[in-house]
Design a protein around this motif. Structure first.
Motif, PDB file in Angstrom:
ATOM      1  N   MET A  16      75.492  71.064  60.023  1.00 57.54           N
ATOM      2  CA  MET A  16      76.480  71.578  60.959  1.00 57.54           C
ATOM      3  C   MET A  16      77.710  70.666  60.952  1.00 57.54           C
ATOM      4  SD  MET A  16      76.234  71.881  65.110  1.00 57.54           S
ATOM      5  CE  MET A  16      74.605  72.599  65.054  1.00 57.54           C
ATOM      6  N   TYR A  17      78.896  71.249  60.866  1.00 58.80           N
ATOM      7  CA  TYR A  17      80.128  70.473  60.931  1.00 58.80           C
ATOM      8  C   TYR A  17      80.353  70.049  62.373  1.00 58.80           C
ATOM      9  CZ  TYR A  17      85.106  69.471  61.263  1.00 58.80           C
ATOM     10  OH  TYR A  17      86.313  68.873  61.542  1.00 58.80           O
ATOM     11  N   THR A  18      80.374  68.734  62.600  1.00 60.29           N
ATOM     12  CA  THR A  18      80.484  68.226  63.971  1.00 60.29           C
ATOM     13  C   THR A  18      81.433  67.035  64.019  1.00 60.29           C
ATOM     14  OG1 THR A  18      78.172  68.861  64.342  1.00 60.29           O
ATOM     15  CG2 THR A  18      79.196  67.443  65.994  1.00 60.29           C
ATOM     16  N   PRO A  19      82.717  67.259  64.364  1.00 57.64           N
ATOM     17  CA  PRO A  19      83.613  66.120  64.582  1.00 57.64           C
ATOM     18  C   PRO A  19      83.054  65.213  65.674  1.00 57.64           C
ATOM     19  CG  PRO A  19      84.829  68.188  64.514  1.00 57.64           C
ATOM     20  CD  PRO A  19      83.379  68.549  64.562  1.00 57.64           C
ATOM     21  N   ALA A  20      83.390  63.932  65.602  1.00 57.39           N
ATOM     22  CA  ALA A  20      82.800  62.949  66.516  1.00 57.39           C
ATOM     23  C   ALA A  20      83.004  63.325  67.977  1.00 57.39           C
ATOM     24  CB  ALA A  20      83.392  61.570  66.234  1.00 57.39           C
ATOM     25  N   HIS A  21      84.188  63.861  68.324  1.00 55.45           N
ATOM     26  CA  HIS A  21      84.446  64.159  69.734  1.00 55.45           C
ATOM     27  C   HIS A  21      83.685  65.387  70.231  1.00 55.45           C
ATOM     28  CE1 HIS A  21      87.795  65.766  67.225  1.00 55.45           C
ATOM     29  NE2 HIS A  21      87.587  66.861  67.906  1.00 55.45           N
ATOM     30  N   PHE A  22      83.033  66.130  69.324  1.00 50.72           N
ATOM     31  CA  PHE A  22      82.220  67.273  69.732  1.00 50.72           C
ATOM     32  C   PHE A  22      80.725  67.011  69.556  1.00 50.72           C
ATOM     33  CE2 PHE A  22      86.033  70.096  68.507  1.00 50.72           C
ATOM     34  CZ  PHE A  22      86.548  70.015  69.794  1.00 50.72           C
ATOM     35  N   ALA A  23      80.348  65.781  69.237  1.00 56.55           N
ATOM     36  CA  ALA A  23      78.931  65.457  69.080  1.00 56.55           C
ATOM     37  C   ALA A  23      78.217  65.577  70.425  1.00 56.55           C
ATOM     38  CB  ALA A  23      78.769  64.043  68.522  1.00 56.55           C
ATOM     39  N   ALA A  24      77.064  66.226  70.429  1.00 56.37           N
ATOM     40  CA  ALA A  24      76.333  66.453  71.680  1.00 56.37           C
ATOM     41  C   ALA A  24      75.587  65.191  72.092  1.00 56.37           C
ATOM     42  CB  ALA A  24      75.356  67.607  71.507  1.00 56.37           C
ATOM     43  N   SER A  25      75.636  64.895  73.366  1.00 54.57           N
ATOM     44  CA  SER A  25      74.900  63.760  73.913  1.00 54.57           C
ATOM     45  C   SER A  25      73.427  64.140  74.069  1.00 54.57           C
ATOM     46  CB  SER A  25      75.464  63.365  75.271  1.00 54.57           C
ATOM     47  OG  SER A  25      75.200  64.386  76.227  1.00 54.57           O
ATOM     48  N   PRO A  26      72.536  63.148  74.170  1.00 56.17           N
ATOM     49  CA  PRO A  26      71.120  63.460  74.434  1.00 56.17           C
ATOM     50  C   PRO A  26      70.937  64.309  75.687  1.00 56.17           C
ATOM     51  CG  PRO A  26      71.345  61.175  73.740  1.00 56.17           C
ATOM     52  CD  PRO A  26      72.739  61.700  73.923  1.00 56.17           C
ATOM     53  N   ASP A  27      71.726  64.042  76.727  1.00 50.86           N
ATOM     54  CA  ASP A  27      71.619  64.828  77.957  1.00 50.86           C
ATOM     55  C   ASP A  27      72.015  66.288  77.719  1.00 50.86           C
ATOM     56  OD1 ASP A  27      70.716  62.687  79.404  1.00 50.86           O
ATOM     57  OD2 ASP A  27      72.646  62.253  80.368  1.00 50.86           O
ATOM     58  N   SER A  28      73.038  66.494  76.906  1.00 55.05           N
ATOM     59  CA  SER A  28      73.475  67.862  76.603  1.00 55.05           C
ATOM     60  C   SER A  28      72.410  68.606  75.815  1.00 55.05           C
ATOM     61  CB  SER A  28      74.784  67.845  75.813  1.00 55.05           C
ATOM     62  OG  SER A  28      75.835  67.305  76.575  1.00 55.05           O
ATOM     63  N   ILE A  29      71.797  67.929  74.857  1.00 54.37           N
ATOM     64  CA  ILE A  29      70.736  68.550  74.063  1.00 54.37           C
ATOM     65  C   ILE A  29      69.558  68.915  74.963  1.00 54.37           C
ATOM     66  CG2 ILE A  29      69.046  68.153  72.228  1.00 54.37           C
ATOM     67  CD1 ILE A  29      71.165  66.345  70.889  1.00 54.37           C
ATOM     68  N   SER A  30      69.177  67.981  75.843  1.00 53.16           N
ATOM     69  CA  SER A  30      68.068  68.247  76.763  1.00 53.16           C
ATOM     70  C   SER A  30      68.376  69.438  77.663  1.00 53.16           C
ATOM     71  CB  SER A  30      67.787  66.999  77.605  1.00 53.16           C
ATOM     72  OG  SER A  30      66.764  67.239  78.541  1.00 53.16           O
ATOM     73  N   HIS A  31      69.616  69.526  78.138  1.00 53.37           N
ATOM     74  CA  HIS A  31      70.025  70.638  79.002  1.00 53.37           C
ATOM     75  C   HIS A  31      69.884  71.973  78.279  1.00 53.37           C
ATOM     76  CE1 HIS A  31      72.344  73.039  81.831  1.00 53.37           C
ATOM     77  NE2 HIS A  31      73.138  73.402  80.846  1.00 53.37           N
ATOM     78  N   LEU A  32      70.304  72.026  77.019  1.00 55.35           N
ATOM     79  CA  LEU A  32      70.249  73.270  76.264  1.00 55.35           C
ATOM     80  C   LEU A  32      68.820  73.678  75.932  1.00 55.35           C
ATOM     81  CD1 LEU A  32      73.289  72.717  73.894  1.00 55.35           C
ATOM     82  CD2 LEU A  32      73.055  74.564  75.561  1.00 55.35           C
ATOM     83  N   LEU A  33      67.944  72.702  75.722  1.00 59.54           N
ATOM     84  CA  LEU A  33      66.570  73.013  75.334  1.00 59.54           C
ATOM     85  C   LEU A  33      65.675  73.329  76.530  1.00 59.54           C
ATOM     86  CD1 LEU A  33      65.835  70.432  72.482  1.00 59.54           C
ATOM     87  CD2 LEU A  33      66.556  72.817  72.286  1.00 59.54           C
ATOM     88  N   THR A  34      65.994  72.793  77.687  1.00 60.73           N
ATOM     89  CA  THR A  34      65.104  72.971  78.839  1.00 60.73           C
ATOM     90  C   THR A  34      65.510  74.115  79.758  1.00 60.73           C
ATOM     91  OG1 THR A  34      66.337  71.267  80.066  1.00 60.73           O
ATOM     92  CG2 THR A  34      64.382  70.555  78.866  1.00 60.73           C
ATOM     93  N   ARG A  35      66.747  74.599  79.665  1.00 59.19           N
ATOM     94  CA  ARG A  35      67.155  75.712  80.528  1.00 59.19           C
ATOM     95  C   ARG A  35      66.507  77.002  80.011  1.00 59.19           C
ATOM     96  NH1 ARG A  35      71.353  78.908  78.392  1.00 59.19           N
ATOM     97  NH2 ARG A  35      71.708  78.359  76.230  1.00 59.19           N
ATOM     98  N   PRO A  36      66.333  77.994  80.866  1.00 59.64           N
ATOM     99  CA  PRO A  36      65.801  79.284  80.403  1.00 59.64           C
ATOM    100  C   PRO A  36      66.738  79.912  79.384  1.00 59.64           C
ATOM    101  CG  PRO A  36      65.690  79.118  82.792  1.00 59.64           C
ATOM    102  CD  PRO A  36      66.536  77.965  82.322  1.00 59.64           C
ATOM    103  N   ALA A  37      66.227  80.193  78.197  1.00 61.30           N
ATOM    104  CA  ALA A  37      67.099  80.702  77.135  1.00 61.30           C
ATOM    105  C   ALA A  37      66.267  81.341  76.026  1.00 61.30           C
ATOM    106  CB  ALA A  37      67.951  79.569  76.555  1.00 61.30           C
ATOM    107  N   ALA A  38      66.967  81.947  75.101  1.00 63.67           N
ATOM    108  CA  ALA A  38      66.362  82.490  73.889  1.00 63.67           C
ATOM    109  C   ALA A  38      67.055  81.867  72.691  1.00 63.67           C
ATOM    110  CB  ALA A  38      66.478  84.012  73.848  1.00 63.67           C
ATOM    111  N   ALA A  39      66.385  81.891  71.554  1.00 66.49           N
ATOM    112  CA  ALA A  39      66.941  81.295  70.334  1.00 66.49           C
ATOM    113  C   ALA A  39      66.626  82.200  69.149  1.00 66.49           C
ATOM    114  CB  ALA A  39      66.356  79.906  70.102  1.00 66.49           C
ATOM    115  N   ASN A  40      67.471  82.143  68.147  1.00 67.23           N
ATOM    116  CA  ASN A  40      67.219  82.871  66.907  1.00 67.23           C
ATOM    117  C   ASN A  40      66.322  82.037  65.994  1.00 67.23           C
ATOM    118  OD1 ASN A  40      68.739  85.509  66.668  1.00 67.23           O
ATOM    119  ND2 ASN A  40      70.377  84.163  67.400  1.00 67.23           N
TER     120      ASN A  40
END
Length: 209
Positions: free
Chosen positions: A1-25
């Motif tokens: 994935m192309y990820t400029p440094a200023h758009f790199a996800a923090s551990p907290d952001s990753i945890s938020h995306l994985l633990t909230r109710p959601a669906a994934a492809n």
């Protein structure tokens, strides 16, 4: 994935995306080519070395029975939104602004494990139901339905477990803009009724030294 440094996800952001109710492809490479299915999932960080995503598919969906070649991928999306340059304070200052799209995403790679086992699938369904019903005043439970009916439903699905090997994540949420522009983005999204996107932008706001 192309990820400029200023758009790199923090551990907290990753945890938020994985633990909230959601669906994934779920995307798998097979002898029949690439296969993909959108699946609600539950994240369990205690499984394996890096955690696992747990889901289920319809038994008639051939993706579970086609052996995956190499790593499989689940793509988790956060809120996304069009960002108008008219929201930026910078537009009035110099006009050198253009539209963009804000989004958050996590690409979760891993080894796919199939669970054609009613007991495992029943546990996964209860876990997933608990995640999605948690916010209701009167949460629905699997036990609210007749046992015979639930047994029949469980026979029609197969369990999916993605044992995580690596994660790539990106949060493109206006972090590269000045604070005044971020204020405008939050206000613009809120006025348009996109509160989830506005909250994500505010959550990702950089701390200025």
């Amino acid at each position: 994935m192309y990820t400029p440094a200023h758009f790199a996800a923090s551990p907290d952001s990753i945890s938020h995306l994985l633990t909230r109710p959601a669906a994934a492809n779920l995307v798998t490479k097979t002898s029949q080519g690439l296969l993909a299915t959108l699946l609600p999932f539950a994240y369990d960080p205690s499984i394996g070395e890096h955690g696992a995503l747990l889901a289920h598919v319809a038994r008639n969906n051939t993706q579970w029975s086609e052996p995956a070649i190499g790593e499989s991928l689940m793509i988790v999306q956060g809120a996304d939104a069009y960002i108008s340059p008219s929201w930026y304070a910078s537009k009035a200052e110099h006009g050198r602004v253009v539209p963009t799209w804000n989004y958050s995403t996590v690409h979760v790679y891993g080894r796919l494990v199939i669970h054609d086992d009613p007991a495992w699938v029943a546990g996964q369904v209860r876990r997933l139901t608990g995640v999605h019903e948690a916010g209701f005043d009167h949460p629905w439970s699997v036990d609210d339905a007749p046992e015979r009916y639930i047994s029949g439903q469980l026979r029609g699905i197969v369990g999916i477990e993605l044992l995580i090997t690596r994660i790539e994540a990106k949060t493109k949420l206006s972090q590269n803009r000045p604070d005044a522009d971020i204020d405008g983005v939050v206000a613009g999204l809120s006025a348009r009724g996109e509160s989830d996107s506005a909250a994500d932008v505010e959550r990702a706001r950089p701390e200025r030294s």
